[in-house]
Design a protein around this motif. Structure first.
Motif, mmCIF file in Angstrom:
data_model
loop_
_atom_site.group_PDB
_atom_site.id
_atom_site.type_symbol
_atom_site.label_atom_id
_atom_site.label_comp_id
_atom_site.label_asym_id
_atom_site.label_seq_id
_atom_site.Cartn_x
_atom_site.Cartn_y
_atom_site.Cartn_z
ATOM 1 N N PHE A 1 0.997 -0.912 0.048
ATOM 2 C CA PHE A 1 0.147 -0.138 -0.036
ATOM 3 C C PHE A 1 1.201 1.199 0.272
ATOM 4 O O PHE A 1 0.905 2.510 -0.907
ATOM 5 N N LEU A 2 1.897 0.995 1.154
ATOM 6 C CA LEU A 2 2.859 2.441 0.906
ATOM 7 C C LEU A 2 3.689 2.455 -0.385
ATOM 8 O O LEU A 2 3.352 3.768 -1.009
ATOM 9 N N ILE A 3 3.877 1.781 -1.050
ATOM 10 C CA ILE A 3 4.805 2.216 -2.018
ATOM 11 C C ILE A 3 3.724 2.611 -3.270
ATOM 12 O O ILE A 3 3.658 3.039 -4.403
ATOM 13 N N ILE A 4 2.827 1.778 -3.684
ATOM 14 C CA ILE A 4 1.706 2.470 -4.486
ATOM 15 C C ILE A 4 1.114 2.827 -4.205
ATOM 16 O O ILE A 4 0.925 3.643 -4.992
ATOM 17 N N GLY A 5 1.092 3.162 -2.958
ATOM 18 C CA GLY A 5 0.825 4.989 -3.334
ATOM 19 C C GLY A 5 1.188 6.189 -3.181
ATOM 20 O O GLY A 5 1.262 7.163 -3.763
ATOM 21 N N ALA A 6 2.765 5.756 -3.183
ATOM 22 C CA ALA A 6 3.087 7.060 -3.353
ATOM 23 C C ALA A 6 4.361 7.363 -4.862
ATOM 24 O O ALA A 6 3.924 8.145 -6.039
ATOM 25 N N VAL A 7 3.289 6.123 -5.490
ATOM 26 C CA VAL A 7 2.895 5.983 -7.365
ATOM 27 C C VAL A 7 2.013 6.381 -8.048
ATOM 28 O O VAL A 7 2.642 7.692 -8.568
ATOM 29 N N TYR A 8 1.033 6.730 -6.851
ATOM 30 C CA TYR A 8 -0.027 7.345 -7.611
ATOM 31 C C TYR A 8 0.250 8.874 -6.715
ATOM 32 O O TYR A 8 0.084 9.932 -7.751
ATOM 33 N N LEU A 9 0.878 8.883 -5.564
ATOM 34 C CA LEU A 9 1.197 10.515 -5.646
ATOM 35 C C LEU A 9 2.068 11.711 -6.945
ATOM 36 O O LEU A 9 2.192 12.557 -7.072
ATOM 37 N N VAL A 10 3.311 10.183 -7.224
ATOM 38 C CA VAL A 10 4.087 11.030 -8.155
ATOM 39 C C VAL A 10 2.974 11.535 -9.138
ATOM 40 O O VAL A 10 3.373 12.308 -9.967
ATOM 41 N N ILE A 11 2.074 10.736 -9.869
ATOM 42 C CA ILE A 11 1.222 10.525 -11.212
ATOM 43 C C ILE A 11 0.549 11.191 -10.368
ATOM 44 O O ILE A 11 0.182 12.650 -11.539
ATOM 45 N N GLY A 12 0.233 12.002 -9.614
ATOM 46 C CA GLY A 12 -0.597 13.489 -9.089
ATOM 47 C C GLY A 12 -0.762 14.038 -9.129
ATOM 48 O O GLY A 12 -0.757 15.406 -9.968
ATOM 49 N N MET A 13 1.254 14.661 -8.642
ATOM 50 C CA MET A 13 1.211 15.726 -8.738
ATOM 51 C C MET A 13 1.971 16.686 -9.992
ATOM 52 O O MET A 13 1.684 17.306 -10.212
ATOM 53 N N SER A 14 2.299 15.123 -10.771
ATOM 54 C CA SER A 14 3.069 15.444 -11.932
ATOM 55 C C SER A 14 1.181 16.446 -13.107
ATOM 56 O O SER A 14 1.912 16.758 -13.050
ATOM 57 N N VAL B 1 -7.552 9.025 -4.083
ATOM 58 C CA VAL B 1 -7.644 7.756 -4.001
ATOM 59 C C VAL B 1 -6.590 7.161 -3.466
ATOM 60 O O VAL B 1 -5.987 6.122 -2.867
ATOM 61 N N GLY B 2 -5.351 7.427 -4.643
ATOM 62 C CA GLY B 2 -4.824 6.613 -4.748
ATOM 63 C C GLY B 2 -3.356 6.801 -3.317
ATOM 64 O O GLY B 2 -2.812 5.813 -3.590
ATOM 65 N N PHE B 3 -3.023 8.103 -3.084
ATOM 66 C CA PHE B 3 -2.324 8.359 -2.603
ATOM 67 C C PHE B 3 -3.068 8.503 -1.046
ATOM 68 O O PHE B 3 -2.290 7.467 -0.465
#
Ligand code: HEM
Length: 124
Positions: A7-20, A43-45
């Motif tokens: 959950f923590l790693i995939i959440g951080a991946v979504y944060l990178v995508i969402g912020m970008s 939902v993602g991060f």
């Protein structure tokens, strides 16, 4: 890999995508995708990070079938939901086509959260 780490790693991946996406929207003054940006981040991060922290604070949650159900329903439902929302908001596909897919993905995500609730009742 534990459910918590997943959950923590995939959440951080979504944060990178969402912020970008947020940076792109701001730079281009194109805000049509703002709801997609918000859902990737929330939902993602945000939710996945909260789940990851809950599973870290209560290690017993990582060992149950409810935990695995929660993780996979949320991953699959969440991904389909976010992609479907993008296809709808960007008008790549008409609502009549993508709407039913979006509705099913919402139910899958909700089922994942119900599994989380059962996991908490059983092991928290
Ligand atoms: C680099 C970081 C970020 C940038 C550059 C950014 C940029 C933006 C932009 C340009 C908008 C549209 C504003 C408008 O429509 O006038 C927006 C909306 C929004 N953002 Fe972000 N954002 C960032 C991070 C986040 C994070 C981390 C979250 C949540 C955890 C978030 C949640 C939201 C929400 C809820 C909206 C409103 C969406 C809507 O009105 O439909 N944003 N953001």
């Amino acid at each position: 890999m534990t459910i918590s780490k997943g959950f923590l790693i995939i959440g951080a991946v979504y944060l990178v995508i969402g912020m970008s996406l947020g940076i792109w929207m701001g730079a281009n003054e194109a805000f049509t995708l703002a709801p997609v940006h918000a859902h990737i981040n929330l939902v993602g991060f945000t939710l996945m990070t909260l789940f990851g922290l809950a599973y870290r604070v209560i290690p017993a949650l990582n060992t149950t079938l409810w935990g695995r159900l929660h993780f996979w329903l949320f991953q699959i439902g969440g991904l389909v939901l976010l992609v479907s929302l993008y296809l709808l908001v960007s008008q790549t596909l008409p609502g009549a086509t993508i709407g039913p897919v979006l509705a099913i993905s919402e139910m899958v995500v909700l089922a994942g959260v119900v599994a989380f609730l059962f996991n908490l009742f059983k092991s928290a």
